[in-house]
Design a protein around this motif. Sequence first.
Motif, PDB file in Angstrom:
ATOM      1  N   SER A  55       1.065  -1.253  -0.058  1.00  0.00           N
ATOM      2  CA  SER A  55       0.048  -0.161   0.131  1.00  0.00           C
ATOM      3  C   SER A  55       0.771   1.095   0.121  1.00  0.00           C
ATOM      4  O   SER A  55       0.376   2.268  -0.421  1.00  0.00           O
ATOM      5  N   SER A  59       0.977   5.746  -3.824  1.00  0.00           N
ATOM      6  CA  SER A  59       0.895   7.149  -3.803  1.00  0.00           C
ATOM      7  C   SER A  59       2.388   7.543  -4.741  1.00  0.00           C
ATOM      8  O   SER A  59       2.308   8.646  -5.265  1.00  0.00           O
ATOM      9  N   TYR A  72      -3.814   9.490  -0.426  1.00  0.00           N
ATOM     10  CA  TYR A  72      -3.361   8.107  -0.586  1.00  0.00           C
ATOM     11  C   TYR A  72      -2.093   7.975   0.141  1.00  0.00           C
ATOM     12  O   TYR A  72      -1.134   6.824   0.203  1.00  0.00           O
ATOM     13  N   ASN A 105      -8.402  -1.320   2.797  1.00  0.00           N
ATOM     14  CA  ASN A 105      -8.716   0.063   2.435  1.00  0.00           C
ATOM     15  C   ASN A 105      -7.670   0.686   1.906  1.00  0.00           C
ATOM     16  O   ASN A 105      -7.813   1.515   0.631  1.00  0.00           O
ATOM     17  N   ASN A 108      -6.429  -1.131  -1.526  1.00  0.00           N
ATOM     18  CA  ASN A 108      -7.240  -1.027  -2.469  1.00  0.00           C
ATOM     19  C   ASN A 108      -7.592   0.515  -3.152  1.00  0.00           C
ATOM     20  O   ASN A 108      -7.645   0.614  -4.306  1.00  0.00           O
ATOM     21  N   THR A 109      -7.688   1.429  -2.268  1.00  0.00           N
ATOM     22  CA  THR A 109      -8.006   2.671  -2.736  1.00  0.00           C
ATOM     23  C   THR A 109      -6.826   3.339  -3.373  1.00  0.00           C
ATOM     24  O   THR A 109      -7.009   3.926  -4.558  1.00  0.00           O
ATOM     25  N   GLY A 110      -5.918   3.124  -3.055  1.00  0.00           N
ATOM     26  CA  GLY A 110      -4.545   3.465  -3.404  1.00  0.00           C
ATOM     27  C   GLY A 110      -4.029   2.920  -4.876  1.00  0.00           C
ATOM     28  O   GLY A 110      -3.923   3.794  -5.724  1.00  0.00           O
ATOM     29  N   TYR A 111      -4.441   1.620  -4.938  1.00  0.00           N
ATOM     30  CA  TYR A 111      -4.025   1.108  -6.401  1.00  0.00           C
ATOM     31  C   TYR A 111      -5.106   1.370  -7.478  1.00  0.00           C
ATOM     32  O   TYR A 111      -4.889   1.526  -8.431  1.00  0.00           O
ATOM     33  N   GLU A 112      -6.350   1.839  -6.960  1.00  0.00           N
ATOM     34  CA  GLU A 112      -7.513   2.164  -7.748  1.00  0.00           C
ATOM     35  C   GLU A 112      -7.132   3.448  -8.330  1.00  0.00           C
ATOM     36  O   GLU A 112      -7.155   3.677  -9.559  1.00  0.00           O
ATOM     37  N   ALA A 113      -6.611   4.293  -7.592  1.00  0.00           N
ATOM     38  CA  ALA A 113      -6.322   5.568  -8.059  1.00  0.00           C
ATOM     39  C   ALA A 113      -4.630   5.640  -8.915  1.00  0.00           C
ATOM     40  O   ALA A 113      -4.574   6.231  -9.737  1.00  0.00           O
TER      41      ALA A 113
END
Length: 173
Positions: A55, A59, A72, A105, A108-113
């Motif tokens: 994770s 960023s 992120y 979280n 997942n949110t970091g890699y989606e972005a």
Amino acid sequence: MPNIGPMIAASSRIGLANAQRMLKDVTPEQFARFAKCGDTVIESNHPAFVFGHLSLYASEVIKALGGDASAYQPSDEFVKVFSKSAKCVDDPEGNIYPPMDEILNAFNTGYEAALAALETADDAVLLEANPNEAMRERLPTSGAMLNFYVGGHITLHVGQISAWRRAFGLGPA
């Protein structure tokens, strides 16, 4: 229209899907635990460490592409326990690592972005010299470095979870 970033992102989605598959039947109580074989503790990266460590890099991908990665940025706590120099430890009491849902979280949110940023990245940015001098000889361009971050790096660590699953008695995912 960009070409390179979408190719990198498409490949990365396979690795990310494999990472998610590795969570099958993993409980929050198991997430940050070392596996045992009889009385022998197997000191290998557990899922909490792997997902937390990975994770940290989303960023970096966004920043390298000129995006705003502030949403992120890993917390100081994440950097402390998941950096490349951190040692994975068994956490039977659940007080060393953040909770499973917080780690997932961030991942997942970091890699989606990060993948969204790659999909729209100008090819010229990915063809620039790698700004990381220590990695430049092996990964000469920004695209090569980012491809490693969202590809090989993820796959390497997902393999650790696959082995952990078997040692933990969960079998293949």
